[in-house]
Motif scaffolding. Structure first.
Motif, PDB file in Angstrom:
ATOM      1  N   UNK A 151       0.831  -1.203   0.000  1.00 52.29           N
ATOM      2  CA  UNK A 151       0.000   0.000   0.000  1.00 52.29           C
ATOM      3  C   UNK A 151       0.870   1.259   0.000  1.00 52.29           C
ATOM      4  N   UNK A 152       1.950   1.248   0.776  1.00 48.86           N
ATOM      5  CA  UNK A 152       2.860   2.398   0.822  1.00 48.86           C
ATOM      6  C   UNK A 152       3.541   2.608  -0.524  1.00 48.86           C
ATOM      7  N   UNK A 153       3.928   1.505  -1.184  1.00 47.11           N
ATOM      8  CA  UNK A 153       4.536   1.618  -2.512  1.00 47.11           C
ATOM      9  C   UNK A 153       3.546   2.199  -3.517  1.00 47.11           C
ATOM     10  N   UNK A 154       2.285   1.806  -3.390  1.00 45.42           N
ATOM     11  CA  UNK A 154       1.249   2.321  -4.279  1.00 45.42           C
ATOM     12  C   UNK A 154       1.079   3.832  -4.094  1.00 45.42           C
ATOM     13  N   UNK A 155       1.139   4.290  -2.855  1.00 47.82           N
ATOM     14  CA  UNK A 155       1.012   5.725  -2.564  1.00 47.82           C
ATOM     15  C   UNK A 155       2.169   6.491  -3.191  1.00 47.82           C
ATOM     16  N   UNK A 156       3.369   5.943  -3.067  1.00 47.76           N
ATOM     17  CA  UNK A 156       4.548   6.614  -3.624  1.00 47.76           C
ATOM     18  C   UNK A 156       4.553   6.583  -5.150  1.00 47.76           C
ATOM     19  N   UNK A 157       4.313   5.416  -5.721  1.00 48.53           N
ATOM     20  CA  UNK A 157       4.489   5.232  -7.167  1.00 48.53           C
ATOM     21  C   UNK A 157       3.445   5.965  -7.996  1.00 48.53           C
ATOM     22  N   UNK A 158       2.276   6.236  -7.435  1.00 45.54           N
ATOM     23  CA  UNK A 158       1.238   6.888  -8.241  1.00 45.54           C
ATOM     24  C   UNK A 158       1.674   8.294  -8.661  1.00 45.54           C
ATOM     25  N   UNK A 159       2.478   8.962  -7.820  1.00 46.06           N
ATOM     26  CA  UNK A 159       2.953  10.293  -8.170  1.00 46.06           C
ATOM     27  C   UNK A 159       3.997  10.279  -9.269  1.00 46.06           C
ATOM     28  N   UNK A 160       4.685   9.163  -9.403  1.00 38.74           N
ATOM     29  CA  UNK A 160       5.725   9.045 -10.423  1.00 38.74           C
ATOM     30  C   UNK A 160       5.133   8.631 -11.761  1.00 38.74           C
ATOM     31  N   UNK A 161       4.137   7.746 -11.731  1.00 33.43           N
ATOM     32  CA  UNK A 161       3.606   7.189 -12.971  1.00 33.43           C
ATOM     33  C   UNK A 161       2.132   7.562 -13.206  1.00 33.43           C
ATOM     34  N   UNK A 162       1.238   6.957 -12.449  1.00 28.53           N
ATOM     35  CA  UNK A 162      -0.200   7.064 -12.706  1.00 28.53           C
ATOM     36  C   UNK A 162      -0.725   8.485 -12.602  1.00 28.53           C
ATOM     37  N   UNK A 163      -0.214   9.264 -11.644  1.00 32.88           N
ATOM     38  CA  UNK A 163      -0.684  10.637 -11.445  1.00 32.88           C
ATOM     39  C   UNK A 163       0.485  11.615 -11.530  1.00 32.88           C
ATOM     40  N   UNK A 164       1.344  11.409 -12.509  1.00 32.16           N
ATOM     41  CA  UNK A 164       2.483  12.308 -12.690  1.00 32.16           C
ATOM     42  C   UNK A 164       1.990  13.753 -12.813  1.00 32.16           C
ATOM     43  N   UNK A 194       3.031  16.525 -14.159  1.00 32.01           N
ATOM     44  CA  UNK A 194       3.137  17.247 -15.435  1.00 32.01           C
ATOM     45  C   UNK A 194       2.549  16.450 -16.585  1.00 32.01           C
ATOM     46  N   UNK A 195       2.972  15.211 -16.764  1.00 30.36           N
ATOM     47  CA  UNK A 195       2.591  14.438 -17.944  1.00 30.36           C
ATOM     48  C   UNK A 195       1.194  13.825 -17.864  1.00 30.36           C
ATOM     49  N   UNK A 196       0.617  13.738 -16.662  1.00 29.27           N
ATOM     50  CA  UNK A 196      -0.724  13.165 -16.506  1.00 29.27           C
ATOM     51  C   UNK A 196      -1.725  14.207 -16.009  1.00 29.27           C
ATOM     52  N   UNK A 197      -1.393  14.865 -14.895  1.00 29.05           N
ATOM     53  CA  UNK A 197      -2.315  15.849 -14.320  1.00 29.05           C
ATOM     54  C   UNK A 197      -2.195  17.227 -14.959  1.00 29.05           C
ATOM     55  N   UNK A 198      -1.069  17.461 -15.653  1.00 33.26           N
ATOM     56  CA  UNK A 198      -0.826  18.754 -16.321  1.00 33.26           C
ATOM     57  C   UNK A 198      -0.920  19.921 -15.347  1.00 33.26           C
ATOM     58  N   UNK A 199      -0.319  19.757 -14.166  1.00 41.39           N
ATOM     59  CA  UNK A 199      -0.276  20.817 -13.162  1.00 41.39           C
ATOM     60  C   UNK A 199       1.112  21.436 -13.116  1.00 41.39           C
ATOM     61  N   UNK A 200       1.171  22.692 -12.646  1.00 41.06           N
ATOM     62  CA  UNK A 200       2.442  23.410 -12.480  1.00 41.06           C
ATOM     63  C   UNK A 200       3.266  23.420 -13.766  1.00 41.06           C
ATOM     64  N   UNK A 201       2.602  23.745 -14.865  1.00 40.40           N
ATOM     65  CA  UNK A 201       3.285  23.788 -16.156  1.00 40.40           C
ATOM     66  C   UNK A 201       4.130  25.049 -16.329  1.00 40.40           C
ATOM     67  N   UNK A 206       7.496  14.922 -10.445  1.00 41.92           N
ATOM     68  CA  UNK A 206       7.721  16.274 -10.960  1.00 41.92           C
ATOM     69  C   UNK A 206       9.171  16.451 -11.386  1.00 41.92           C
ATOM     70  N   UNK A 207      10.101  15.979 -10.556  1.00 42.46           N
ATOM     71  CA  UNK A 207      11.527  16.121 -10.853  1.00 42.46           C
ATOM     72  C   UNK A 207      11.924  15.354 -12.109  1.00 42.46           C
ATOM     73  N   UNK A 208      11.467  14.109 -12.212  1.00 39.35           N
ATOM     74  CA  UNK A 208      11.774  13.292 -13.387  1.00 39.35           C
ATOM     75  C   UNK A 208      11.241  13.959 -14.655  1.00 39.35           C
ATOM     76  N   UNK A 209      10.031  14.498 -14.571  1.00 41.89           N
ATOM     77  CA  UNK A 209       9.439  15.172 -15.732  1.00 41.89           C
ATOM     78  C   UNK A 209      10.246  16.403 -16.118  1.00 41.89           C
TER      79      UNK A 209
END
Length: 206
Positions: free
Chosen positions: A3-16, A18-25, A138-141
């Protein structure tokens, strides 16, 4: 642990952010002309969002819900000021390169959104991992955009010459317009991969 990994990984992939949520462009357009600037901004946001999530989570039962937004903004502004002072003292060149965009971290939608949506409703460790995942995404993007723009826009990468004198760099790649076009393509590619992954999963279920 899963569950903790899921919380962390969603920000990197599923809910990125910039590339997914298009926030802070705004910073993605303005400060990604080089990898160094993009990495500095990315790490600054990572620190701010992770620290703010921790503070919001700790104080979630103390802060009156009616004044939570101004309180959260105060938390963010304090952390951003700390980051600014550190960069100005130890990395003055990067501090000057980022300019006003460093101060604008205070109003980045992704930071306030994670405080409101997640940290204000969860304990410290999940909130920290949520902020860390979003910050890493965000950093990876930012670094990805910065690397492509710097390489195509100047023929260099991290200041080192990659392409020879034969390379005629297109000026648009170091301008915000070039970043806008590039981000559009990268968002499209990200959605394409997500759709294909979803289809494969549906096919497997069938």
């Amino acid at each position: 642990m899963k569950e903790l990994w899921s919380i962390f990984s969603k920000g990197v992939f599923k809910e990125n952010p910039i590339f997914v949520l298009a926030l802070s462009l705004c910073p993605a357009l303005a400060v990604t002309s080089s990898v160094a600037n993009a990495l500095t901004m990315g790490l600054s946001v990572l620190f701010v969002i992770s620290t703010n999530n921790i503070v919001v989570s700790i104080t979630r039962k103390i802060v009156n819900p009616k004044v939570r937004v101004p309180v959260y903004i105060t938390f963010i502004a304090t952390i951003v000021t700390f980051v600014q002072l550190i960069l100005e003292a130890y990395f003055p060149i990067l501090y000057q390169s980022l300019g006003i965009y460093l101060a604008l971290i205070v109003v980045f939608a992704i930071i306030l959104a994670r405080a409101e949506v997640f940290a204000s409703k969860n304990k410290v460790i999940p909130s920290f991992l949520d902020g860390l995942g979003m910050g890493c995404g965000f950093t990876v993007s930012m670094v990805s955009i910065g690397a492509i723009r710097e390489l195509l826009g100047s023929g260099k990468l991290l200041g080192f010459q990659v392409f020879g004198s034969w390379y005629n760099a297109p000026l648009i790649m170091i301008l915000p317009a070039g970043a806008f076009i590039l981000i559009g393509y990268m968002i499209g590619i990200t959605k394409l991969f997500a759709q294909r992954k979803a289809k494969r999963l549906q096919g497997g279920e069938v």
